[in-house]
Structures are given as C-alpha cells and as structure tokens.
Design a protein around this motif. Structure first.
Motif, PDB file in Angstrom:
ATOM      1  N   VAL A 108     -41.911  64.470  22.579  1.00  0.00           N
ATOM      2  CA  VAL A 108     -43.334  64.124  22.659  1.00  0.00           C
ATOM      3  C   VAL A 108     -43.663  62.898  23.415  1.00  0.00           C
ATOM      4  CG1 VAL A 108     -45.323  63.832  21.419  1.00  0.00           C
ATOM      5  CG2 VAL A 108     -43.978  65.524  20.821  1.00  0.00           C
ATOM      6  N   ILE A 109     -42.878  61.797  23.057  1.00  0.00           N
ATOM      7  CA  ILE A 109     -43.137  60.525  23.598  1.00  0.00           C
ATOM      8  C   ILE A 109     -42.770  60.301  25.254  1.00  0.00           C
ATOM      9  CG2 ILE A 109     -42.127  58.141  23.746  1.00  0.00           C
ATOM     10  CD1 ILE A 109     -41.575  58.562  20.786  1.00  0.00           C
ATOM     11  N   VAL A 110     -41.979  61.284  25.570  1.00  0.00           N
ATOM     12  CA  VAL A 110     -41.501  61.402  26.870  1.00  0.00           C
ATOM     13  C   VAL A 110     -42.703  62.300  27.638  1.00  0.00           C
ATOM     14  CG1 VAL A 110     -40.129  62.480  28.717  1.00  0.00           C
ATOM     15  CG2 VAL A 110     -39.358  61.085  26.796  1.00  0.00           C
ATOM     16  N   ASP A 129     -39.928  60.523  39.008  1.00  0.00           N
ATOM     17  CA  ASP A 129     -39.321  60.276  40.401  1.00  0.00           C
ATOM     18  C   ASP A 129     -38.349  59.183  40.246  1.00  0.00           C
ATOM     19  OD1 ASP A 129     -38.309  59.963  42.900  1.00  0.00           O
ATOM     20  OD2 ASP A 129     -40.324  59.861  43.785  1.00  0.00           O
ATOM     21  N   LEU A 130     -36.934  59.668  40.223  1.00  0.00           N
ATOM     22  CA  LEU A 130     -35.730  58.875  39.856  1.00  0.00           C
ATOM     23  C   LEU A 130     -35.041  58.297  41.200  1.00  0.00           C
ATOM     24  CD1 LEU A 130     -34.385  60.775  36.745  1.00  0.00           C
ATOM     25  CD2 LEU A 130     -35.891  58.790  36.812  1.00  0.00           C
ATOM     26  N   GLY A 131     -35.757  58.564  42.263  1.00  0.00           N
ATOM     27  CA  GLY A 131     -35.269  58.031  43.727  1.00  0.00           C
ATOM     28  C   GLY A 131     -34.536  59.316  44.150  1.00  0.00           C
ATOM     29  N   ILE A 132     -33.183  59.512  43.685  1.00  0.00           N
ATOM     30  CA  ILE A 132     -32.170  60.358  44.387  1.00  0.00           C
ATOM     31  C   ILE A 132     -32.820  61.968  43.691  1.00  0.00           C
ATOM     32  CG2 ILE A 132     -30.370  58.798  44.723  1.00  0.00           C
ATOM     33  CD1 ILE A 132     -29.150  60.117  42.178  1.00  0.00           C
ATOM     34  N   LEU A 133     -33.526  62.007  42.771  1.00  0.00           N
ATOM     35  CA  LEU A 133     -33.932  63.076  42.194  1.00  0.00           C
ATOM     36  C   LEU A 133     -35.174  63.004  41.435  1.00  0.00           C
ATOM     37  CD1 LEU A 133     -33.007  63.372  39.116  1.00  0.00           C
ATOM     38  CD2 LEU A 133     -30.890  63.453  39.993  1.00  0.00           C
ATOM     39  N   ARG A 134     -35.850  64.140  41.183  1.00  0.00           N
ATOM     40  CA  ARG A 134     -36.841  64.409  40.204  1.00  0.00           C
ATOM     41  C   ARG A 134     -36.579  64.933  39.043  1.00  0.00           C
ATOM     42  NH1 ARG A 134     -42.060  66.130  44.237  1.00  0.00           N
ATOM     43  NH2 ARG A 134     -42.003  64.429  45.759  1.00  0.00           N
ATOM     44  N   PHE A 135     -37.172  64.620  38.028  1.00  0.00           N
ATOM     45  CA  PHE A 135     -36.828  65.180  36.468  1.00  0.00           C
ATOM     46  C   PHE A 135     -37.874  65.757  36.034  1.00  0.00           C
ATOM     47  CE2 PHE A 135     -36.513  64.301  31.989  1.00  0.00           C
ATOM     48  CZ  PHE A 135     -35.734  65.330  31.554  1.00  0.00           C
ATOM     49  N   GLN A 136     -38.101  66.779  35.628  1.00  0.00           N
ATOM     50  CA  GLN A 136     -39.245  67.529  35.084  1.00  0.00           C
ATOM     51  C   GLN A 136     -39.160  67.543  33.530  1.00  0.00           C
ATOM     52  OE1 GLN A 136     -40.434  71.386  37.060  1.00  0.00           O
ATOM     53  NE2 GLN A 136     -42.281  71.308  35.631  1.00  0.00           N
ATOM     54  N   PRO A 137     -39.482  66.918  32.470  1.00  0.00           N
ATOM     55  CA  PRO A 137     -39.440  67.032  31.492  1.00  0.00           C
ATOM     56  C   PRO A 137     -39.725  68.159  30.667  1.00  0.00           C
ATOM     57  CG  PRO A 137     -40.421  64.618  32.054  1.00  0.00           C
ATOM     58  CD  PRO A 137     -40.579  65.627  33.135  1.00  0.00           C
ATOM     59  N   SER A 138     -40.647  68.808  31.038  1.00  0.00           N
ATOM     60  CA  SER A 138     -41.026  70.210  30.485  1.00  0.00           C
ATOM     61  C   SER A 138     -39.914  71.190  30.445  1.00  0.00           C
ATOM     62  CB  SER A 138     -42.307  70.377  31.067  1.00  0.00           C
ATOM     63  OG  SER A 138     -42.055  71.158  32.508  1.00  0.00           O
ATOM     64  N   PRO A 177     -49.779  68.165  25.889  1.00  0.00           N
ATOM     65  CA  PRO A 177     -49.405  67.241  26.901  1.00  0.00           C
ATOM     66  C   PRO A 177     -49.298  67.984  27.972  1.00  0.00           C
ATOM     67  CG  PRO A 177     -48.276  66.530  24.827  1.00  0.00           C
ATOM     68  CD  PRO A 177     -48.890  68.089  24.561  1.00  0.00           C
ATOM     69  N   ILE A 178     -48.536  69.154  28.037  1.00  0.00           N
ATOM     70  CA  ILE A 178     -48.178  69.895  29.274  1.00  0.00           C
ATOM     71  C   ILE A 178     -49.501  70.460  29.952  1.00  0.00           C
ATOM     72  CG2 ILE A 178     -46.895  71.967  30.188  1.00  0.00           C
ATOM     73  CD1 ILE A 178     -45.040  71.479  27.634  1.00  0.00           C
ATOM     74  N   LEU A 369     -31.641  74.937  36.009  1.00  0.00           N
ATOM     75  CA  LEU A 369     -30.059  75.606  35.898  1.00  0.00           C
ATOM     76  C   LEU A 369     -29.774  74.968  34.546  1.00  0.00           C
ATOM     77  CD1 LEU A 369     -28.096  77.260  36.723  1.00  0.00           C
ATOM     78  CD2 LEU A 369     -27.550  75.700  38.299  1.00  0.00           C
ATOM     79  N   ILE A 370     -29.616  73.671  34.571  1.00  0.00           N
ATOM     80  CA  ILE A 370     -29.096  72.875  33.568  1.00  0.00           C
ATOM     81  C   ILE A 370     -29.691  73.361  32.024  1.00  0.00           C
ATOM     82  CG2 ILE A 370     -28.807  70.600  32.184  1.00  0.00           C
ATOM     83  CD1 ILE A 370     -28.180  69.488  35.092  1.00  0.00           C
ATOM     84  N   VAL A 371     -30.918  73.346  32.010  1.00  0.00           N
ATOM     85  CA  VAL A 371     -31.679  73.532  30.868  1.00  0.00           C
ATOM     86  C   VAL A 371     -31.447  75.171  30.191  1.00  0.00           C
ATOM     87  CG1 VAL A 371     -33.861  73.858  29.768  1.00  0.00           C
ATOM     88  CG2 VAL A 371     -33.576  71.969  31.166  1.00  0.00           C
ATOM     89  N   VAL A 372     -31.188  75.949  31.114  1.00  0.00           N
ATOM     90  CA  VAL A 372     -30.835  77.295  30.994  1.00  0.00           C
ATOM     91  C   VAL A 372     -29.572  77.384  30.146  1.00  0.00           C
ATOM     92  CG1 VAL A 372     -30.562  79.902  31.671  1.00  0.00           C
ATOM     93  CG2 VAL A 372     -32.625  78.522  32.409  1.00  0.00           C
ATOM     94  N   SER A 373     -28.802  76.623  30.976  1.00  0.00           N
ATOM     95  CA  SER A 373     -27.431  76.453  30.708  1.00  0.00           C
ATOM     96  C   SER A 373     -27.326  76.104  28.979  1.00  0.00           C
ATOM     97  CB  SER A 373     -26.305  75.859  31.331  1.00  0.00           C
ATOM     98  OG  SER A 373     -26.517  76.294  32.939  1.00  0.00           O
ATOM     99  N   LEU A 374     -27.941  74.923  28.617  1.00  0.00           N
ATOM    100  CA  LEU A 374     -28.149  74.317  27.504  1.00  0.00           C
ATOM    101  C   LEU A 374     -28.623  75.652  26.325  1.00  0.00           C
ATOM    102  CD1 LEU A 374     -29.706  70.863  28.086  1.00  0.00           C
ATOM    103  CD2 LEU A 374     -27.699  71.543  26.841  1.00  0.00           C
TER     104      LEU A 374
END
Length: 391
Positions: A108-110, A129-138, A177-178, A369-374
């Motif tokens: 929630v904080i993120v 935006d982390l520079g080399i990649l984008r991260f979508q917290p949702s 928030p989403i 992909l990573i989140v589905v694997s989790l």
C-alpha cells in the motif's frame, strides 16, 4: 457460516499465527510436485516465447529473422522466473504467509508513492522508472493481495460484521490507489480476486446478492469516473467504427488477425498483421491475436485447454488442502489467472474492452512473468505441504 465455505469439517491448520518452518526439502519437492500443473505452465511459456519472436520480427528486416531482442530478453526473464519459482517452493508458503500482513502494508505504501513519484506514460502513472527497466508495482501486488486476502479472511471470518468490514478495508486499500493511477484493468483483476475469495470464505448469500445489486446500480456512475481515453475504449468496444483510424483501429486490426487465422492458421512466422505493423502492440496486449493468426482455431483451443488445465489444477490443490488460508490463496490465484486469460482473449476478439491486461505466461514483460511464477510457486508449495501431510 464461514466454516461452511471452507468445508467446516476439515481442520484449519492456518490460524494467522504460524510459526516459521524449516522450508521444503529437495526430496519433498521431487516426490510431491504437481507435474501436470508444472508442465502446463512450461508449455504455455514456450508457446509464448515462440509468439513473442514471431510478433517482434518484421518482413522489412530479414536480418532480424534469427533471434529477436524481445525473445532473448523474455528468455532471460524466464530463467529468472524459474529460479524464483524454485526459491519460493523451498521457502514454504507458510513462511511467506506469516509475513503477508507486513507485505501488504508495504504494498500500500508503494502504491501511494507511485501516485506521487511514478513514471507517467499513455495517460497513466503505473510504473517506477529504474533506468534499465520499468517496474509496475500492481503486478507484484497481485501476489501480495492474494496472500493478504487469504490471511485476513481466515483471521476474521466473513460471517461476522467485523470480518466483512475488515475485508472491504483490505480490498479498498489495494484497489483505490490502482484506480487513481488510473489502471482499470488491474483494478478489475483485484476486484475479481476479492469477490472470489469472498465467496470461497463463506460470506452470507444475502450479502453477496446485495453487493451484486449495489455494483450493478453504481455501474453507470463509473462512466463519469473514467478518463476520456477510457470512455473512448468503451465506445469502440460497442462500435469500433466510431473511430476506425484512432481508438477503434486496434480492435479492428485484432479482429482481422484472429479471423484470418481460420481453422489451422497461416503457419508459424507467416502472420502478416503484426509483421506489417497493422496490429499494435503485437507482443504484449494483442499477442493472442498474433497466435490466432498463425495457429488458427485449433491452436487457440489447445492453448485455452492448457490454461484450463492449469487453473483446474490450482483449484484442485486448494480443494484438497486442510489449511484454510492456503485454500483461499489458491482461489485468489485461480481467479486472477482466469480473469486475465478471459479478458485478454476476449479483448483480442473484440468481445471485451481493451484494458492492456497481459496474457499470463504469454505476453512479453518481465514483471508479469515473474509475478505469475510467484503465484504458481505458492500453489505448488501448498500442494507439496498438503501431499506430504497425507503420508
């Protein structure tokens, strides 16, 4: 009663105050892994790699026919996802479940920080935006939300007013928030997960019907809360010809791609809609359209059958575990994957509005992909612990 929804005669191992375990041994992993679920996911991922490659190359650049950059990056993400998959199973879902409340608060904080300092693109503020990649917290939030729902709906049964109100607070803290980003697609995924767990946890039927009635009554108000581009998506869903060269273009071209595949498809790498740049976002939002054009109706049925097997095995694991929170976790993950598959496929055929929801294990993108694997690893861990307890 909540116990009825959770098969009241069974033992509820998880009471929300779990002690940490020593993790899962390699012997248990080898002995009790659900191979059907594992192979279904692996085959879907391999299909996805093939379609990403096909969608990412162009007839205008023959030299790119070797290996597309998108394919290489997705393969790397796949290797990383496999490592994470194994690590989660080794950790044991009970250890992760025991810290789910802390993970939820952090999530929630993120989400709030994202609204304040996130990267904006295409009218939405959904990424860091982390520079080399984008991260979508949702995306990562889907797993955490599933864990939190499972934990809290076990701690606070839904046959009490306290439990109902608390569950709505949990859902609201995640979904609001989403919606403000705005990200209607992810909001719907979270809402479906919540509703599925709400049913599985044994919420009173009167309350369920009441919620459906209230949601139906408030549905027209959603129009006024939408951004202009979201309203246009709804309009072109009803009639793409409203804006054939603008918002309706994507839907029209996607329908052409799906329809042109026919029964058997045009053949791998032989599709034209994506390679000739008629089909927008062919390796992400409309990847199923590319697949349908090249592999046809038979290929689409095969893929949907694999997704069906995967979701069935997830629900089967939840059905046979004695851990109440684990059962709800499986329900949440199954609902999440089911809705994304349904929406992505229906969107490709013009049967649902365009939302940009990725097709699990298929669409290009590391976060998804990573989140589905989790999520799949958590279910596999539930299965291993459940099967081991029988012997």
């Amino acid at each position: 009663m909540a116990e009825n929804g959770l098969k009241g005669g069974e033992q509820q191992i998880s009471n929300g105050r779990e002690a940490f375990t020593d993790g899962t041994s390699w012997r248990d992993i080898r002995s009790y892994t659900d191979c059907v679920m594992l192979f279904a996911a692996a085959i879907l991922f391999l299909f996805g790699l093939a379609v990403i490659h096909s969608a990412s190359i162009s007839f205008y650049a023959p030299g790119d026919m070797a290996v597309s950059g998108s394919l290489a990056r997705q393969a790397v993400w796949g290797i990383g996802s496999a490592v994470i998959y194994i690590a989660v199973i080794k950790t044991d879902y009970r250890n992760i479940m025991s810290v789910s409340a802390f993970l939820f608060v952090g999530m929630v904080i993120v989400f709030v920080l994202l609204l304040l300092a996130g990267h904006s693109a295409k009218g939405a503020q959904r990424w860091f935006d982390l520079g080399i990649l984008r991260f979508q917290p949702s995306e990562l939030g889907k797993v955490i939300f599933a864990l939190a729902l499972a934990k809290f709906c076990t701690l606070f049964p839904l046959d009490t007013l306290k439990g109902v109100l608390f569950s709505f607070c949990v859902a609201g803290l995640a979904i609001l928030p989403i919606m403000l980003q705005p990200d209607l697609g992810s909001s719907l995924v979270y809402a479906v997960m919540f509703f599925a767990v709400f049913i599985a946890a044994g919420a009173p039927k009167k309350l369920l019907f009441g919620l459906i009635g209230v949601a139906a009554a408030l549905l027209p108000l959603l129009w006024f809360a939408m951004k202009p581009y979201q309203r246009m998506r709804m309009m072109v869903f009803i009639d793409p010809s409203v804006d054939p060269q603008g918002a309706g273009y994507n839907v029209i071209q996607s329908r052409i791609a799906v329809g042109s595949g026919g029964l058997l498809g045009k053949g791998f790498l032989q599709g034209t809609q994506g390679k000739l740049h008629f089909l927008p976002e062919p390796h992400t939002d409309f990847i199923f359209s590319v697949f349908a054009e090249e592999f046809g109706f038979i290929g689409c049925v095969a893929v949907l059958l694999l997704f069906g097997i995967l979701i069935y095995r997830i629900l089967n694991v939840g059905e046979h575990t004695k851990d109440a929170s684990a059962r709800l976790l499986c329900v949440a993950i199954a609902a999440w994957l089911w809705f994304q598959v349904m929406e992505s496929v229906a969107m490709s055929m013009g049967l649902a509005p365009v939302t940009g929801i990725p097709l699990p294990l298929f669409s290009y993108g590391g976060s998804s992909l990573i989140v589905v694997s989790l999520g799949l690893a958590l279910v596999q861990s539930v299965n291993i612990v459940s099967q081991k307890s029988k012997f």
